[in-house]
Design an enzyme around this catalytic site. Sequence first.
Site, short mmCIF file in Angstrom:
data_model
loop_
_atom_site.label_atom_id
_atom_site.label_comp_id
_atom_site.label_asym_id
_atom_site.label_seq_id
_atom_site.Cartn_x
_atom_site.Cartn_y
_atom_site.Cartn_z
N SER A 31 -2.85 -12.65 3.89
CA SER A 31 -3.23 -12.17 2.18
C SER A 31 -2.50 -12.54 1.33
O SER A 31 -2.70 -13.69 0.12
CB SER A 31 -3.58 -10.90 1.96
OG SER A 31 -3.14 -10.24 2.37
N LYS A 45 1.21 -1.61 0.02
CA LYS A 45 0.18 0.54 0.16
C LYS A 45 1.22 1.28 0.30
O LYS A 45 0.27 2.49 -0.73
CB LYS A 45 -1.05 0.03 1.21
CG LYS A 45 -2.07 -1.16 1.35
CD LYS A 45 -2.74 -1.47 -0.15
CE LYS A 45 -4.02 -1.95 -0.01
NZ LYS A 45 -5.47 -1.40 -1.19
C1 PLP Z 1 -2.98 -7.07 3.37
C2 PLP Z 1 -3.45 -6.58 2.51
N1 PLP Z 1 -3.24 -7.73 1.40
C3 PLP Z 1 -4.04 -7.40 0.13
C4 PLP Z 1 -4.77 -6.18 0.03
C5 PLP Z 1 -5.51 -5.58 -1.28
O1 PLP Z 1 -4.61 -5.01 -2.03
P1 PLP Z 1 -5.68 -4.51 -3.14
O2 PLP Z 1 -6.00 -3.16 -2.76
O3 PLP Z 1 -4.10 -3.65 -4.22
O4 PLP Z 1 -6.02 -5.53 -3.82
C6 PLP Z 1 -5.36 -5.79 1.35
C7 PLP Z 1 -5.83 -4.53 0.80
O5 PLP Z 1 -6.58 -3.42 1.15
C8 PLP Z 1 -4.35 -5.58 2.19
O6 PLP Z 1 -4.08 -4.43 3.30
#
Ligand code: PLP
Length: 338
Positions: free
Chosen positions: A287, A47
Amino acid sequence: MGKIYNSITELVGHTPIVEFKRLEEKLGLKGRIAGKLEYFNPAGSHKDRMALEIIEAAEKRGDISPEKTTLIEFTSGNTGVAMAAFAAAKGYKFKIGLQNGVSIERKKLLEAYQAEIAEVPNELIAGVFEKGIAAFADVIEYMEKGIDHPFSTRQLDNPDNINAHYKHTGPEIWEDTDGKVDIFVGGVGTGGSTHGVSKFLKEKNPSVKVVITQPDPNDVVHPILEGVEDGGFHGIHQVHNDEGLTPMAPTNFNGDLADEYSFISYAETLRAIHLLAKYEGIFVGASAGASLAVAIKLAQKEENAGKLIVPLLPDNGERYLSEDLQKIRPEVEEKAGF
Ligand SMILES: Cc1ncc(COP(=O)(O)O)c(C=O)c1O
């Protein structure tokens, strides 16, 4: 020659890609897995890229300045941490509204960077993802009240979120793999990272396959996660079902770039986290674990023998120590199919 940086904003990006050779060997995988370690960004996640791009693009357009602007965002955490760090580094005020399910660690980081945490009524926050983007707009409108020059960074539909990954993350993957990447794996929160990366990679080589990690929020194996809105996957959501895109698919996600959607259970996610920590010394967040689990399942297939699979690993497990992601539990290790 010495090298002293002027600001942490200069340290965003150029994160390393590491091939998980011991993991490949231990699991007898047919494909190769090389993870992009986004926790090497200065505020600890992928991010950072979009927070900086959104702020600096708005500065270039003359829309914001530290003297007058208050940055505003409504987020489940990493965006908030990144925005708070760069707002501090650039001298902006930053007001943040928190979605449900934010880890204690991320809340404490926001406190450390002295972001202002907005009091938002629960009826506005509850179930925002299910309600879709209009519900987010209501929260932002509520938070902007009484502020002279609010600037909502709008991660869900701000094109600079996609641009950050199109301009940097995608090209880094292409260059660091010498254009040899066969499959890219990523999860969707705002969709910015998978959209930007996939667009760049497919322009370079249309046969690069994009696989979207789809968490199964009903598969909760961790007692403290019961009732957590995103099922503990932190930031990624199911965006596609048999009928097509779901209301949880944000504007910044582009389903046309996705070749496949892969469902992953929470047990598989934890198992992938444990294997990576044990065999590679790398402890990632949920994630990342989910996308790694997808990559492992792809690498088990004969059709992917010798292929190079690159999962985007957004952050690090230290951000979730209160959730005991690291804890080995027999029911987890047995339930996962690898
Ligand atoms: C830990 C984590 N993984 C994945 C994502 C997803 O990424 P993106 O917003 O680029 O789709 C986020 C988004 O909030 C996140 O905080």
